[in-house]
Motif scaffolding. Structure first.
Motif, short mmCIF file in Angstrom:
data_model
loop_
_atom_site.label_atom_id
_atom_site.label_comp_id
_atom_site.label_asym_id
_atom_site.label_seq_id
_atom_site.Cartn_x
_atom_site.Cartn_y
_atom_site.Cartn_z
N GLY A 247 0.78 -1.32 -0.06
CA GLY A 247 -0.16 0.10 0.15
C GLY A 247 0.94 1.39 0.10
N TYR A 248 2.27 1.25 -0.17
CA TYR A 248 2.90 2.38 -0.43
C TYR A 248 4.19 2.11 -1.28
CZ TYR A 248 5.57 -0.30 3.16
OH TYR A 248 6.34 -1.27 3.50
N LYS A 249 4.81 3.25 -1.72
CA LYS A 249 5.94 3.04 -2.52
C LYS A 249 7.16 3.51 -1.67
CE LYS A 249 3.64 3.86 -7.13
NZ LYS A 249 3.52 4.57 -8.36
N ALA A 250 8.32 3.22 -2.42
CA ALA A 250 9.47 3.31 -1.61
C ALA A 250 9.93 4.71 -1.41
CB ALA A 250 10.67 2.77 -2.29
N GLU A 251 9.37 5.53 -2.33
CA GLU A 251 9.40 7.15 -2.06
C GLU A 251 8.69 7.55 -0.96
OE1 GLU A 251 11.59 8.58 -3.53
OE2 GLU A 251 11.23 10.34 -2.42
N ARG A 252 7.71 7.22 -0.76
CA ARG A 252 6.54 7.45 0.51
C ARG A 252 7.44 7.07 1.65
NH1 ARG A 252 1.01 5.63 0.70
NH2 ARG A 252 0.58 5.99 2.98
N TYR A 253 7.84 5.93 1.84
CA TYR A 253 8.59 5.68 2.85
C TYR A 253 9.57 6.30 3.21
CZ TYR A 253 10.90 2.44 6.44
OH TYR A 253 11.34 1.93 7.48
N ARG A 254 10.67 6.49 2.25
CA ARG A 254 11.71 7.72 2.20
C ARG A 254 11.13 8.71 3.00
NH1 ARG A 254 13.59 5.00 -2.15
NH2 ARG A 254 15.79 4.42 -2.24
N ARG A 255 10.15 9.27 2.60
CA ARG A 255 9.67 10.78 3.00
C ARG A 255 9.39 10.54 4.49
NH1 ARG A 255 6.95 11.59 -1.77
NH2 ARG A 255 4.87 11.38 -0.73
N LYS A 256 8.63 9.59 4.89
CA LYS A 256 8.53 9.46 6.24
C LYS A 256 9.72 9.61 7.03
CE LYS A 256 3.98 8.51 5.86
NZ LYS A 256 3.53 9.58 6.09
N ILE A 257 10.89 8.81 6.40
CA ILE A 257 12.04 8.59 7.38
C ILE A 257 12.44 9.98 7.49
CG2 ILE A 257 14.28 7.38 7.23
CD1 ILE A 257 11.69 5.82 7.85
N GLU A 258 12.34 10.72 6.36
CA GLU A 258 13.11 12.07 6.33
C GLU A 258 12.33 13.06 7.44
OE1 GLU A 258 12.62 13.98 2.62
OE2 GLU A 258 14.05 12.89 1.90
N VAL A 259 11.12 12.70 7.78
CA VAL A 259 10.44 13.47 8.81
C VAL A 259 10.68 13.20 10.17
CG1 VAL A 259 8.22 13.88 9.82
CG2 VAL A 259 8.27 13.74 7.21
N PHE A 260 11.13 11.60 10.31
CA PHE A 260 11.56 11.11 11.40
C PHE A 260 12.84 11.60 11.72
CE2 PHE A 260 14.04 7.75 13.65
CZ PHE A 260 13.50 7.88 15.12
N ARG A 261 13.62 11.56 10.93
CA ARG A 261 15.13 12.01 11.05
C ARG A 261 15.09 13.68 11.39
NH1 ARG A 261 18.03 7.37 12.24
NH2 ARG A 261 18.42 6.21 10.33
N GLU A 262 14.38 14.41 10.98
CA GLU A 262 14.43 15.87 11.20
C GLU A 262 13.61 15.98 12.54
OE1 GLU A 262 12.87 18.02 7.73
OE2 GLU A 262 12.14 19.61 9.32
N ALA A 263 12.76 15.08 12.76
CA ALA A 263 12.05 15.25 14.28
C ALA A 263 12.95 14.80 15.27
CB ALA A 263 10.49 14.71 14.21
N ALA A 264 13.77 13.94 14.94
CA ALA A 264 14.68 13.11 16.08
C ALA A 264 15.90 12.83 15.32
CB ALA A 264 13.95 11.85 16.74
N PRO A 265 16.77 13.85 15.22
CA PRO A 265 18.10 13.65 14.78
C PRO A 265 18.74 12.56 15.39
CG PRO A 265 17.62 15.96 14.79
CD PRO A 265 16.60 15.24 15.78
N GLU A 266 18.73 12.49 16.60
CA GLU A 266 19.62 11.32 17.37
C GLU A 266 18.88 10.32 17.49
OE1 GLU A 266 22.62 12.14 18.82
OE2 GLU A 266 22.68 13.62 17.56
N GLY A 267 17.97 10.20 17.04
CA GLY A 267 16.90 8.80 17.37
C GLY A 267 17.37 7.69 16.33
N THR A 268 16.91 6.43 16.74
CA THR A 268 17.27 5.24 16.23
C THR A 268 15.97 4.58 15.11
OG1 THR A 268 16.71 4.17 18.14
CG2 THR A 268 19.33 4.50 17.59
N LEU A 269 16.41 4.20 14.10
CA LEU A 269 15.41 3.70 13.12
C LEU A 269 15.67 2.28 12.96
CD1 LEU A 269 13.17 4.11 10.86
CD2 LEU A 269 14.89 4.74 9.47
N SER A 270 14.63 1.25 12.91
CA SER A 270 14.72 0.19 12.54
C SER A 270 13.85 -0.40 11.57
CB SER A 270 14.93 -0.96 13.69
OG SER A 270 13.85 -0.71 14.56
N THR A 271 13.91 -1.65 10.81
CA THR A 271 12.92 -2.00 10.23
C THR A 271 12.96 -3.34 9.95
OG1 THR A 271 12.09 -1.20 7.98
CG2 THR A 271 14.56 -2.10 8.05
#
Ligand code: 5AD
Ligand code: SF4
Length: 409
Positions: A247-271
């Motif tokens: 239900g999503y494309k890779a580009e939309r996922y990338r955009r979500k991650i950009e928002v997360f990285r901006e919101a929490a630059p020190e945060g951790t991301l897993s998948t």
């Protein structure tokens, strides 16, 4: 989710007067709470059932119950024919176990929306069960059913009770927690409310199609939310994502991650990533590698596709040969570890406030978590639930290593 279910089961049988033992040979009753998501989980259960059959013949174990997702699957009937199992339960009738262990019927007491062990320093709180998606490869909707969301008041009530009882860390649980909705409220409303009641909060697992920017920003803004996001992508190829019905494309996922990285630059991301889904080409795989590089995950669970009977993908053509799956698996793993290692290195030298999750073992090392969601090994005899401050001295791809805690801070 299974750890949490097992916790409830443990509490139930302890209420019935049983004591917990560590070895099968010391047990009268063994309950296997099972996972069905990939075939290797089933293989492991078969190994345990074989051993239990032997112990029963020797008179060491008297009764065996099988619960959880295998219990809810058709395959449990075949297991019952091969192994000695007294009771098989699915995911919606765990309360029947109460009768099995000699307690009064507990239809009301042990349903999935009720709490696990109370008063622990770290508690799981189920906010929804089941899943309304139909990902091509996934057996979860079959064995856990459709989504049921627990009312907000019930969740907040449980969180408040837990915190009053000494819980310092609450993890909201569900197959797709960010799909939670109830009476006009959405997941972010619930998360914000919980973050006001609990001193430390995390949630898992999420679906990219439901993840709102508002939630991502709340992770960054709210002090009590651990800045760690688990957002399963599964593949970096739009073609495969479509075949998977994500239900999503890779580009939309990338955009979500950009928002997360901006919101929490020190945060951790897993998948989570699946390699070798039917029809996955070299080009699809390359796109997954590219996405892994772009998102710079701090960690990832990488799975080789495992056909589950009854799912759409199990009947699709284009099986990827084992050797190819293995190579792709290692390529993704290497890419993830390189990124994670580089990112972890950046933490070296910094002072961190560390929440102790597991107290120290014989080597004196406790395992903790920073507010950024990094796992840390730290030399301390602090108890689970305590906080210590220490400087990060080195880092590997999976964990940070802290020096002696600073007690003057
Ligand atoms: N094969 C391999 N991995 C799977 N997962 C779910 N079903 C399968 C399957 N059939 C993975 C997905 C999911 C995680 C919990 O397990 O990546 O996010
Ligand atoms: Fe399975 Fe998650 Fe897809 Fe639901 S959203 S079908 S649990 S992979």
């Amino acid at each position: 989710m299974n750890v949490h279910d097992s916790d409830r089961i443990r509490r139930m049988i302890q209420d019935a007067g049983y004591a917990e033992v560590q070895r099968y040979e010391d047990a009268d009753l063994v309950i296997l709470n099972t996972c069905y998501v990939r075939e290797n989980a089933v293989d492991r259960v078969k190994g345990h059932l074989g051993e239990l059959n032997r112990l029963r013949r020797e008179g060491r174990v008297k009764r065996v119950a099988l619960t959880g997702c295998i219990g809810a699957a058709e395959e449990s009937a075949a297991l019952r024919q091969t192994y000695d199992i007294d009771l098989v339960l699915g995911t919606h009738n765990t309360y029947e176990l109460a009768e099995f262990v000699g307690l009064p019927t507990m239809r009301e007491t042990y349903t999935p929306d009720l709490p696990g062990t109370e008063g622990g320093h770290n508690a799981f709180v189920t906010i929804m069960t089941g899943c309304n998606y139909q990902c091509s490869y996934c057996i979860v909707p079959t064995v856990r059913g459709r989504m049921i969301c627990r009312p907000m008041e019930s969740v907040i009530g449980e969180v408040e009770r837990l915190v009053a009882g000494g819980t310092g860390y609450v993890t909201l649980l569900g197959q797709t927690v960010d799909a939670w909705r109830h009476e006009g409220k959405r997941f972010c409303d619930l998360l914000e409310a919980v973050s006001e009641s609990a001193p430390r909060v995390w949630f898992t697992t999420s679906h990219p199609s439901n993840m709102e920017d508002r939630t991502l920003r709340a992770i960054g803004e709210r002090e009590t939310i651990v800045k760690r996001l688990h957002l399963p992508v599964q593949s970096g190829s739009d073609r495969i994502l479509k075949v998977m019905h994500r239900g999503y494309k890779a580009e939309r996922y990338r955009r979500k991650i950009e928002v997360f990285r901006e919101a929490a630059p020190e945060g951790t991301l897993s998948t989570d990533i699946i390699v070798g889904h039917p029809g996955e080409t070299e080009e699809d795989h390359e796109q997954t590698l590219r996405l892994v590089e772009d998102c710079a995950f701090d960690s990832a669970y990488i799975f080789k596709f495992s056909p589950r009977r009854g799912t759409e993908a199990a009947g699709l053509p284009g099986t990827v040969p084992d050797a190819v799956v293995q190579r792709r698996f290692l390529e993704v793993l290497r890419q993830v570890e390189q990124n994670a290692f580089t990112r972890n290195q950046r933490k070296v030298g910094g002072m961190e406030e560390i929440y102790i999750r597991h107290g120290s073992t014989e080597d004196g090392k406790a395992i903790g978590e920073t507010w950024s969601g990094h796992a840390v090994h730290v030399n301390t005899d602090a108890e689970p639930g305590d906080y210590v401050k220490a400087r990060i001295e080195s880092a590997g791809p999976h964990v940070l290593y802290a020096g002696e805690p600073d007690t003057s801070l």
